[in-house]
Design an enzyme around this catalytic site. Structure first.
Site, PDB file in Angstrom:
ATOM      1  N   SER A  23      24.100  21.107   4.020  1.00 44.49           N
ATOM      2  CA  SER A  23      23.540  21.435   5.343  1.00 44.49           C
ATOM      3  C   SER A  23      23.030  22.869   5.396  1.00 44.49           C
ATOM      4  O   SER A  23      22.588  23.332   6.441  1.00 44.49           O
ATOM      5  CB  SER A  23      24.597  21.205   6.433  1.00 44.49           C
ATOM      6  N   THR A 155       1.123  12.218  48.383  1.00 38.19           N
ATOM      7  CA  THR A 155       2.094  11.180  48.021  1.00 38.19           C
ATOM      8  C   THR A 155       1.242  10.070  47.421  1.00 38.19           C
ATOM      9  O   THR A 155       0.084   9.871  47.838  1.00 38.19           O
ATOM     10  CB  THR A 155       2.886  10.641  49.237  1.00 38.19           C
ATOM     11  N   HIS A 156       1.766   9.379  46.438  1.00 40.45           N
ATOM     12  CA  HIS A 156       1.005   8.337  45.713  1.00 40.45           C
ATOM     13  C   HIS A 156      -0.295   8.898  45.142  1.00 40.45           C
ATOM     14  O   HIS A 156      -1.275   8.165  45.000  1.00 40.45           O
ATOM     15  CB  HIS A 156       0.676   7.141  46.619  1.00 40.45           C
ATOM     16  N   SER A 277     -13.252  22.820  22.380  1.00 43.30           N
ATOM     17  CA  SER A 277     -13.443  21.600  21.598  1.00 43.30           C
ATOM     18  C   SER A 277     -14.263  21.934  20.363  1.00 43.30           C
ATOM     19  O   SER A 277     -15.073  22.861  20.368  1.00 43.30           O
ATOM     20  CB  SER A 277     -14.168  20.573  22.456  1.00 43.30           C
ATOM     21  N   LYS A 283     -16.221  22.353  26.873  1.00 41.12           N
ATOM     22  CA  LYS A 283     -14.809  22.069  27.131  1.00 41.12           C
ATOM     23  C   LYS A 283     -13.923  23.307  27.171  1.00 41.12           C
ATOM     24  O   LYS A 283     -14.100  24.245  26.408  1.00 41.12           O
ATOM     25  CB  LYS A 283     -14.253  21.118  26.054  1.00 41.12           C
ATOM     26  N   ASN A 285      -9.806  23.298  27.419  1.00 42.58           N
ATOM     27  CA  ASN A 285      -8.717  22.316  27.511  1.00 42.58           C
ATOM     28  C   ASN A 285      -7.360  22.963  27.776  1.00 42.58           C
ATOM     29  O   ASN A 285      -7.054  24.020  27.226  1.00 42.58           O
ATOM     30  CB  ASN A 285      -8.634  21.507  26.216  1.00 42.58           C
ATOM     31  N   GLU A 290      -0.430  20.304  27.870  1.00 43.71           N
ATOM     32  CA  GLU A 290      -0.330  18.983  27.226  1.00 43.71           C
ATOM     33  C   GLU A 290       0.758  18.972  26.151  1.00 43.71           C
ATOM     34  O   GLU A 290       1.500  18.005  26.010  1.00 43.71           O
ATOM     35  CB  GLU A 290      -1.680  18.596  26.619  1.00 43.71           C
ATOM     36  N   TYR A 317      37.253  14.425  12.500  1.00 42.82           N
ATOM     37  CA  TYR A 317      35.957  14.803  11.944  1.00 42.82           C
ATOM     38  C   TYR A 317      35.392  13.704  11.058  1.00 42.82           C
ATOM     39  O   TYR A 317      36.114  13.054  10.305  1.00 42.82           O
ATOM     40  CB  TYR A 317      36.083  16.100  11.123  1.00 42.82           C
ATOM     41  N   GLN A 322      27.675  16.341  11.061  1.00 43.94           N
ATOM     42  CA  GLN A 322      26.782  17.367  10.522  1.00 43.94           C
ATOM     43  C   GLN A 322      25.364  17.203  11.088  1.00 43.94           C
ATOM     44  O   GLN A 322      24.590  18.154  11.135  1.00 43.94           O
ATOM     45  CB  GLN A 322      26.757  17.265   8.994  1.00 43.94           C
ATOM     46  N   LYS A 325      23.522  19.399  14.222  1.00 42.69           N
ATOM     47  CA  LYS A 325      22.834  20.689  14.230  1.00 42.69           C
ATOM     48  C   LYS A 325      21.316  20.564  14.320  1.00 42.69           C
ATOM     49  O   LYS A 325      20.680  21.205  15.164  1.00 42.69           O
ATOM     50  CB  LYS A 325      23.233  21.505  13.009  1.00 42.69           C
TER      51      LYS A 325
HETATM   52  N1  ARG Z   1      28.563  21.185   7.068  1.00 47.43           N
HETATM   53  C1  ARG Z   1      29.619  20.529   7.764  1.00 47.43           C
HETATM   54  C2  ARG Z   1      29.157  20.152   9.174  1.00 47.43           C
HETATM   55  O1  ARG Z   1      28.180  20.647   9.582  1.00 47.43           O
HETATM   56  C3  ARG Z   1      30.788  21.446   7.881  1.00 47.43           C
HETATM   57  C4  ARG Z   1      32.098  20.752   8.029  1.00 47.43           C
HETATM   58  C5  ARG Z   1      32.472  20.156   6.764  1.00 47.43           C
HETATM   59  N2  ARG Z   1      33.736  19.529   6.827  1.00 47.43           N
HETATM   60  C6  ARG Z   1      34.100  18.542   6.008  1.00 47.43           C
HETATM   61  N3  ARG Z   1      35.254  18.041   6.156  1.00 47.43           N
HETATM   62  N4  ARG Z   1      33.277  18.092   5.106  1.00 47.43           N
HETATM   63  O2  ARG Z   1      29.728  19.328   9.844  1.00 47.43           O
END
Ligand code: ARG
Length: 459
Positions: A23, A155-156, A277, A283, A285, A290, A317, A322, A325
Site C-alpha cells: 500500500s 419552481t419546475h 472550443s 464558444k 464554455n 461541468e 482487522y 487497506q 485509503k
Molecule cells: N497497509 C495496511 C492497511 O492499510 C496496514 C495494516 C496492516 N496490518 C496487517 N495486519 N496486515 O490496512
C-alpha cells in the site's frame, strides 16, 4: 526490503503478490501522522517503564530526523516497502540500529494504521473546512452586491415569483454552512484514539492509553480494542459528508451552467475560468462547473466503495480495510480540487442585472402579488387567483404583460382593480415586500449574510 514476518516463512513473496499486497504507493502520504503516532507511543513506553529513557530518546530523535528528511526531500520513500509503517520502522532501524526494533512493542500495525488514518483525516477535514469557508465568504460578498438584483425565482424550472439574486445565492451559503457543521461533527467522532488496541485484544504490557490519547490531541481512547482496530465509520462518515458537499456544489454548478447559456445570459464567467472550443470560435464554455458536476459521481463512488468494502467484514482487522485509503483520499483530493477552482470562478463571475430583470418582467412573476392585491381589496384568495389566471391568459393571447396591460382591461375582469395595481406588481416592490423571516426582501438577504458571517466567526 525484507518482510517483517520473514522468520515464519521459507520463501520470498511472489513479486506480483508483493505489488498486489503493498500500500506504499498510496499510504505514504500519511508519513507525518505515522511518525507523530510513533513519537507519542515511544514517550508513553518510556514513561510506563517499558522502554528505557535512553532508548526512547534515541528512537524519538531518529523519528524526528526521518520526518525532517522526508519533509525537506532529503529522504525518499522506498517504493518497494510494503507500507508507510514498515518503511518508517526500517528506516529508523537503519539509522539507529537495534534499538529501533524496540519501537513496535505493545503496538500492531492494526492500531497504528487506524491512528494514522484518523490523524491524517483530522487535518484534511481542517483543510476542507477552510476551503468551504472561503466559498461561503465569496457567496456572501456576491449576495451583498446583489441584495436588490431582481431575478425570477423558479419552481419546475418555470418562472414563479420575483426574488433577488442575493437570496438565491445565500441558499447555497446555507447548504455549505450545514456542510461545515457536518464536517465538524464527523471530526468530533473521529477524534478518538485506537492506539493501544494493538493487534485486536489490547496488551499485557502496562501501557497508558490516556497518555498517547492526550499527546496526539484525541478526546479520549476508544473503549473496545476490537472496535478500535476495525472501525472505519469515521472514513465512511467523512465520505458521506463530502458527498453531500459535492451534491451541493453540483446543483450550484448546474445553475451556473444554465445561467451562462445564451438562453439565460444571467451571468458571465471570467475568461480565466472558462474555456473555448477547438472548432467553434464563438464558444465560451463553463468547463469548471461541468467538471465539478461530473466529479460529484466520483465522490459518491468513493462512499460506495467504503460502505461495500466494510459490509461483510468480520471482526477485527481484515486486509480488505487497506482499500479504505484510496477511496477516502480520492474523495478528499477531488473535493479540495473542486473548491479551489469553484470559489474564484464564483468570485469573478459578472452578473447581468438587465437580463435577470428582463426575465423576471417577462414571465408573469408578479401574478401572485396581483392576486394578493385583490385580496387586500376584500376578495377571497381563490376568487382573486381565478381572476388573475384569466388576466394572464388574456395577456398571453394578446401578447401583453401584466405591467403593460391597460387598466380598463384589468377592470373588465374585476372592478376592484385601480391604478395602484401597477405598484403592487412592480418587481422591486414584490421582492422588497417579502419581509417574512428568511424571505427574499433585500433586508432579509442582508440579514442572512450577517448571520452567515456571524456563524463563521463563532464556529
Ligand atoms: N497497509 C495496511 C492497511 O492499510 C496496514 C495494516 C496492516 N496490518 C496487517 N495486519 N496486515 O490496512
Amino acid at each position: 526490503m525484507e518482510k517483517l514476518w520473514a522468520g515464519r516463512f521459507h520463501k520470498a513473496l511472489d513479486s506480483d503478490v508483493n505489488d498486489f499486497n503493498a500500500s506504499i504507493a498510496f499510504d505514504s502520504r500519511m508519513y507525518e501522522a505515522d511518525i507523530r503516532g510513533s513519537i507519542a507511543h515511544a514517550a508513553m513506553l518510556a514513561d510506563c517503564g517499558i522502554l528505557t529513557p535512553a532508548d526512547a530518546q534515541q528512537i524519538t530523535a531518529g523519528l524526528r530526523g526521518i520526518l525532517e528528511d522526508l519533509q525537506t526531500g532529503k529522504l525518499e520513500i522506498d517504493p518497494t516497502a510494503e507500507d508507510i509503517h514498515t518503511f518508517v520502522e526500517a528506516e529508523l532501524t537503519a539509522r539507529i540500529g537495534e534499538v529501533g526494533k524496540r519501537l513496535h512493542t505493545a503496538r500492531s500495525r492494526n492500531d497504528q494504521v487506524a491512528v494514522d488514518l484518523r490523524l491524517y483525516l483530522r487535518d484534511e477535514i481542517g483543510a476542507v473546512d477552510g476551503l468551504v469557508r472561503g466559498l461561503i465568504e465569496a457567496i456572501a460578498a456576491k449576495a451583498e452586491e446583489n441584495a436588490e438584483t431582481v431575478v425570477p425565482g423558479y419552481t419546475h424550472m418555470q418562472r414563479a415569483q420575483p426574488i433577488v439574486f442575493g437570496h438565491h445565492l445565500m441558499a447555497y451559503a446555507m447548504m455549505l454552512l450545514r456542510d461545515l457543521d457536518r464536517l465538524a461533527d464527523c471530526r468530533r467522532r473521529m477524534n478518538v484514539s485506537p492506539l493501544g488496541s494493538c493487534a485486536l485484544a489490547g496488551t499485557t504490557y502496562p501501557t497508558d492509553r490516556a497518555q498517547t490519547t492526550a499527546l496526539l490531541g484525541f478526546d479520549r481512547p476508544c473503549e473496545n480494542s476490537l472496535d478500535g482496530v476495525s472501525d472505519r465509520d469515521f472514513a465512511v462518515e467523512l465520505a458521506a459528508a463530502l458527498s453531500i458537499l459535492m451534491m451541493h456544489l453540483s446543483r450550484f454548478s448546474e445553475e451556473i451552467i444554465l445561467w451562462c447559456s445564451w438562453e439565460f445570459k444571467f451571468i458571465e464567467l471570467d475568461d480565466a475560468y472558462s474555456t473555448g472550443s477547438s472548432i467553434m470560435p464563438q464558444k465560451k464554455n463553463p468547463d469548471i462547473a461541468e467538471l465539478v458536476r461530473g466529479k460529484t459521481g466520483r465522490v459518491y463512488g468513493d462512499l460506495t466503495t467504503l460502505l461495500t468494502m466494510l459490509k461483510g467484514l468480520p471482526l477485527a482487522y481484515n486486509k480488505d480495510m487497506q482499500e479504505d485509503k484510496e477511496a477516502i483520499f480520492d474523495a478528499l483530493d477531488t473535493v479540495k480540487l473542486c473548491l479551489t477552482v469553484f470559489t474564484p470562478m464564483l468570485a469573478t463571475m459578472r452578473v447581468n442585472r438587465d437580463a435577470m430583470r428582463k426575465a423576471a418582467a417577462g414571465g408573469f412573476t408578479g401574478a401572485t402579488d396581483c392576486a394578493d392585491y385583490l385580496v387586500r381589496k376584500g376578495l377571497p384568495f381563490r376568487t382573486a387567483y381565478q381572476i388573475v389566471g384569466e388576466l394572464v391568459a388574456h395577456c398571453i393571447e394578446t401578447g401583453q404583460t401584466l405591467e403593460s396591460l391597460p387598466l380598463e382591461e384589468y377592470r373588465r375582469l374585476s372592478p376592484a382593480f385601480d391604478a395602484d395595481v401597477y405598484d403592487a406588481i412592480d418587481l422591486d416592490v414584490c421582492a422588497k415586500k417579502r419581509i417574512s423571516f428568511g424571505g427574499t426582501s433585500p433586508d432579509s438577504v442582508r440579514e442572512q449574510v450577517r448571520a452567515a458571517r456571524d456563524w463563521l466567526a463563532t464556529h
